[in-house]
Design an enzyme around this catalytic site. Structure first.
Site, PDB file in Angstrom:
ATOM      1  N   CYS A 112     -72.157  33.708 -18.065  1.00  0.00           N
ATOM      2  CA  CYS A 112     -71.838  35.030 -17.499  1.00  0.00           C
ATOM      3  C   CYS A 112     -70.402  35.455 -17.778  1.00  0.00           C
ATOM      4  O   CYS A 112     -70.081  36.643 -17.719  1.00  0.00           O
ATOM      5  CB  CYS A 112     -72.073  35.026 -15.995  1.00  0.00           C
ATOM      6  SG  CYS A 112     -73.782  34.672 -15.605  1.00  0.00           S
ATOM      7  N   HIS A 278     -69.098  41.662 -13.534  1.00  0.00           N
ATOM      8  CA  HIS A 278     -70.329  41.078 -14.068  1.00  0.00           C
ATOM      9  C   HIS A 278     -71.508  41.483 -13.181  1.00  0.00           C
ATOM     10  O   HIS A 278     -71.458  41.327 -11.955  1.00  0.00           O
ATOM     11  CB  HIS A 278     -70.178  39.557 -14.116  1.00  0.00           C
ATOM     12  CG  HIS A 278     -71.469  38.849 -14.373  1.00  0.00           C
ATOM     13  ND1 HIS A 278     -72.264  39.141 -15.461  1.00  0.00           N
ATOM     14  CD2 HIS A 278     -72.128  37.885 -13.678  1.00  0.00           C
ATOM     15  CE1 HIS A 278     -73.348  38.378 -15.422  1.00  0.00           C
ATOM     16  NE2 HIS A 278     -73.290  37.610 -14.356  1.00  0.00           N
ATOM     17  N   ASN A 308     -79.649  41.031 -14.556  1.00  0.00           N
ATOM     18  CA  ASN A 308     -78.498  40.242 -15.023  1.00  0.00           C
ATOM     19  C   ASN A 308     -78.716  39.893 -16.494  1.00  0.00           C
ATOM     20  O   ASN A 308     -79.643  39.155 -16.825  1.00  0.00           O
ATOM     21  CB  ASN A 308     -78.404  38.968 -14.163  1.00  0.00           C
ATOM     22  CG  ASN A 308     -77.209  38.099 -14.529  1.00  0.00           C
ATOM     23  OD1 ASN A 308     -76.549  38.322 -15.545  1.00  0.00           O
ATOM     24  ND2 ASN A 308     -76.952  37.095 -13.711  1.00  0.00           N
TER      25      ASN A 308
HETATM   26  O1  UT7 Z   1     -74.855  35.490 -13.129  1.00  0.00           O
HETATM   27  C1  UT7 Z   1     -74.254  34.600 -12.208  1.00  0.00           C
HETATM   28  C2  UT7 Z   1     -75.215  33.699 -11.658  1.00  0.00           C
HETATM   29  N1  UT7 Z   1     -76.129  34.126 -10.644  1.00  0.00           N
HETATM   30  C3  UT7 Z   1     -75.793  34.756  -9.502  1.00  0.00           C
HETATM   31  O2  UT7 Z   1     -74.726  35.288  -9.336  1.00  0.00           O
HETATM   32  C4  UT7 Z   1     -76.828  34.763  -8.400  1.00  0.00           C
HETATM   33  C5  UT7 Z   1     -76.194  34.438  -7.061  1.00  0.00           C
HETATM   34  N2  UT7 Z   1     -77.161  34.349  -5.967  1.00  0.00           N
HETATM   35  C6  UT7 Z   1     -77.940  35.379  -5.579  1.00  0.00           C
HETATM   36  O3  UT7 Z   1     -77.865  36.461  -6.150  1.00  0.00           O
HETATM   37  C7  UT7 Z   1     -78.853  35.182  -4.387  1.00  0.00           C
HETATM   38  O4  UT7 Z   1     -78.575  33.940  -3.778  1.00  0.00           O
HETATM   39  C8  UT7 Z   1     -80.363  35.256  -4.752  1.00  0.00           C
HETATM   40  C9  UT7 Z   1     -80.746  36.695  -5.121  1.00  0.00           C
HETATM   41  C10 UT7 Z   1     -80.681  34.308  -5.897  1.00  0.00           C
HETATM   42  C11 UT7 Z   1     -81.224  34.859  -3.548  1.00  0.00           C
HETATM   43  O5  UT7 Z   1     -80.915  35.625  -2.417  1.00  0.00           O
HETATM   44  P1  UT7 Z   1     -80.759  34.935  -0.994  1.00  0.00           P
HETATM   45  O6  UT7 Z   1     -80.498  36.016  -0.024  1.00  0.00           O
HETATM   46  O7  UT7 Z   1     -79.740  33.835  -1.107  1.00  0.00           O
HETATM   47  O8  UT7 Z   1     -82.225  34.395  -0.731  1.00  0.00           O
HETATM   48  P2  UT7 Z   1     -82.711  32.899  -0.467  1.00  0.00           P
HETATM   49  O9  UT7 Z   1     -82.556  32.071  -1.686  1.00  0.00           O
HETATM   50  O10 UT7 Z   1     -82.110  32.394   0.808  1.00  0.00           O
HETATM   51  O11 UT7 Z   1     -84.236  33.107  -0.211  1.00  0.00           O
HETATM   52  C12 UT7 Z   1     -84.719  33.766   0.985  1.00  0.00           C
HETATM   53  C13 UT7 Z   1     -86.238  33.698   0.992  1.00  0.00           C
HETATM   54  C14 UT7 Z   1     -86.779  32.303   0.787  1.00  0.00           C
HETATM   55  O12 UT7 Z   1     -87.924  32.139   1.609  1.00  0.00           O
HETATM   56  P3  UT7 Z   1     -87.826  31.336   3.013  1.00  0.00           P
HETATM   57  O13 UT7 Z   1     -87.373  29.945   2.624  1.00  0.00           O
HETATM   58  O14 UT7 Z   1     -86.801  32.079   3.820  1.00  0.00           O
HETATM   59  O15 UT7 Z   1     -89.203  31.419   3.528  1.00  0.00           O
HETATM   60  C15 UT7 Z   1     -87.220  32.300  -0.674  1.00  0.00           C
HETATM   61  O16 UT7 Z   1     -88.305  31.424  -0.916  1.00  0.00           O
HETATM   62  O17 UT7 Z   1     -86.769  34.497  -0.073  1.00  0.00           O
HETATM   63  C16 UT7 Z   1     -87.699  33.725  -0.843  1.00  0.00           C
HETATM   64  N3  UT7 Z   1     -87.644  34.189  -2.223  1.00  0.00           N
HETATM   65  C17 UT7 Z   1     -88.380  35.218  -2.690  1.00  0.00           C
HETATM   66  N4  UT7 Z   1     -89.276  36.011  -2.086  1.00  0.00           N
HETATM   67  C18 UT7 Z   1     -89.830  36.988  -2.841  1.00  0.00           C
HETATM   68  C19 UT7 Z   1     -86.866  33.724  -3.230  1.00  0.00           C
HETATM   69  N5  UT7 Z   1     -87.088  34.444  -4.349  1.00  0.00           N
HETATM   70  C20 UT7 Z   1     -88.008  35.380  -4.037  1.00  0.00           C
HETATM   71  C21 UT7 Z   1     -88.637  36.423  -4.762  1.00  0.00           C
HETATM   72  N6  UT7 Z   1     -89.528  37.197  -4.117  1.00  0.00           N
HETATM   73  N7  UT7 Z   1     -88.342  36.677  -6.046  1.00  0.00           N
END
Ligand code: UT7
Length: 351
Positions: A112, A278, A308
């Site tokens: 990135c 980014h 992204n």
């Molecule tokens: O380019 C640089 C590198 N990448 C980044 O900068 C990404 C940085 N991180 C993020 O953008 C966020 O952490 C994410 C978008 C990846 C995730 O968001 P979050 O608010 O941290 O969600 P989470 O991982 O805590 O997931 C919340 C819930 C989970 O379910 P439970 O355990 O609460 O029941 C996940 O299983 O959302 C679920 N989940 C989804 N649900 C529907 C995870 N992915 C999905 C999905 N659709 N695509």
């Protein structure tokens, strides 16, 4: 002598993929993706279309925009984490595709932060005085990371086949990453010019102790063989990410890096006219904007339409801002990025 961006261009892949289309393949929803990431759609390349191909489209556009022809370019820097091949890199492929002279081509891979590292390298190359015009390309084709053979035709609208329960479960297991990424390319021509405009202070950082927060365990030369069906079946050829940790780090370290380059330039953060971040997640972009106390209109974003695109986000965003007339002569801009490595940093640019 300053390093001045004199041309920009983008390479747009053919397939527009909405959140709705992804929800046909896995347990996800337009609402989840929009609320957690701000992303509404992304683009996927054609099968067989590589990051060098998208990069070549962007590069041709950037060279024409600079009023140059390909043979005017003195060196290429190609930033990608998704090259066409492990070897050779995309630089030589781009050189051949564009009919460039037998100039040096550098392949870099800071994920990135690839474009940001490319700016530093371009500046050093130009400051050496041995080259006058550098082509810097950031391009990615992420879609092959994703097991879209489990529904590829459906996602790009060529089929109405419903995925099987097993395919849906496999796609759902990696949904936290797959919904975020898109394919795309951006390129800039950077020339050595006299005057006030051009790149200012750049500060780059690396923290290899955090390499594990975003990495791909499979297709590794520590493995024998370096790639196998077992690795693919175990999902080891899809990048793994500690999403929350990357998020927290991003909203802390990018503002720090922005403050660093502002201090080095003798500018207050509020003196910045535009901050180009980014494009990983709209919540991260807004977090950085608020941490720096900048008004939203100074922090443009297009993650909604592209997802992204890793090394391509900053050159695509810069190009679109130029197209929209947001960048005016004399403005102070800062580019900032953070990603796998961890690599991060910021670069000041005076338009
Ligand atoms: O380019 C640089 C590198 N990448 C980044 O900068 C990404 C940085 N991180 C993020 O953008 C966020 O952490 C994410 C978008 C990846 C995730 O968001 P979050 O608010 O941290 O969600 P989470 O991982 O805590 O997931 C919340 C819930 C989970 O379910 P439970 O355990 O609460 O029941 C996940 O299983 O959302 C679920 N989940 C989804 N649900 C529907 C995870 N992915 C999905 C999905 N659709 N695509």
């Amino acid at each position: 002598m300053r390093s001045v961006i004199t041309g920009t261009g983008i390479g747009v892949p053919p397939h527009l993929v909405t959140n709705e289309a992804l929800s046909k393949l896995m347990d996800t929803s337009d609402e989840w993706i929009r609320v957690r990431s701000g992303i509404q759609e992304r683009r996927y390349a054609e099968p067989g279309q590589g990051s060098s191909d998208l990069g070549a489209i962007a590069a041709r556009n950037a060279i024409a925009d600079a009023g140059l022809t390909p043979t005017d370019i003195d060196a290429v820097i190609f930033a990608t984490m998704t090259p066409d091949h492990v070897l050779p890199g995309n630089g030589p492929l781009l050189q051949a595709a564009l009919g460039l002279r037998d100039i040096p081509t550098f392949d870099i891979r800071q994920q990135c932060s690839g474009f940001l590292y490319g700016l530093e390298l371009a500046d050093l190359v130009l400051q050496s005085g041995r080259y006058r015009r550098v082509l810097l390309v950031g391009a990615e084709v992420h879609s092959p990371f994703m097991p879209w053979h489990l529904g590829w035709d459906t996602v790009i609208g060529l089929s109405t086949r419903e995925v099987t329960e097993a395919e849906r479960a496999a796609n759902t297991a990696i949904r936290d990453r797959t919904v975020l990424f898109g394919d795309g390319a951006g390129a800039v021509v950077i020339e050595a010019r006299d005057g006030e405009a051009g790149l200012g202070p750049i500060r780059l950082h690396t923290d290899g102790t955090a390499a594990g927060v975003l990495m791909m365990p499979g297709a590794s030369f520590k493995r024998r063989p370096f790639v196998s069906h077992e690795q693919i079946d175990a999902g080891e050829t899809v990048p793994v990410m500690s999403g929350k940790e990357v998020f927290r780090t991003a909203v802390t370290l990018m503002p720090q890096a922005v403050r660093e380059v502002c201090a080095l330039s003798g500018l207050a953060v509020e003196d910045l006219d535009l901050l180009l971040i980014h494009q990983a997640n709209l919540r991260i972009i807004e977090g950085v904007q608020k941490a720096l106390g900048l008004p939203p209109e100074k922090v443009p974003h297009n993650v909604e339409r592209w997802g992204n695109t890793t090394a391509a986000t900053l050159p695509i965003l810069f190009h679109e801002c130029r197209q929209q007339g947001l960048i005016k002569p004399g403005m102070n801009l800062v580019f900032t990025a953070l990603g796998s490595g961890l690599h991060w940093g910021a670069a000041l640019y005076r338009a």
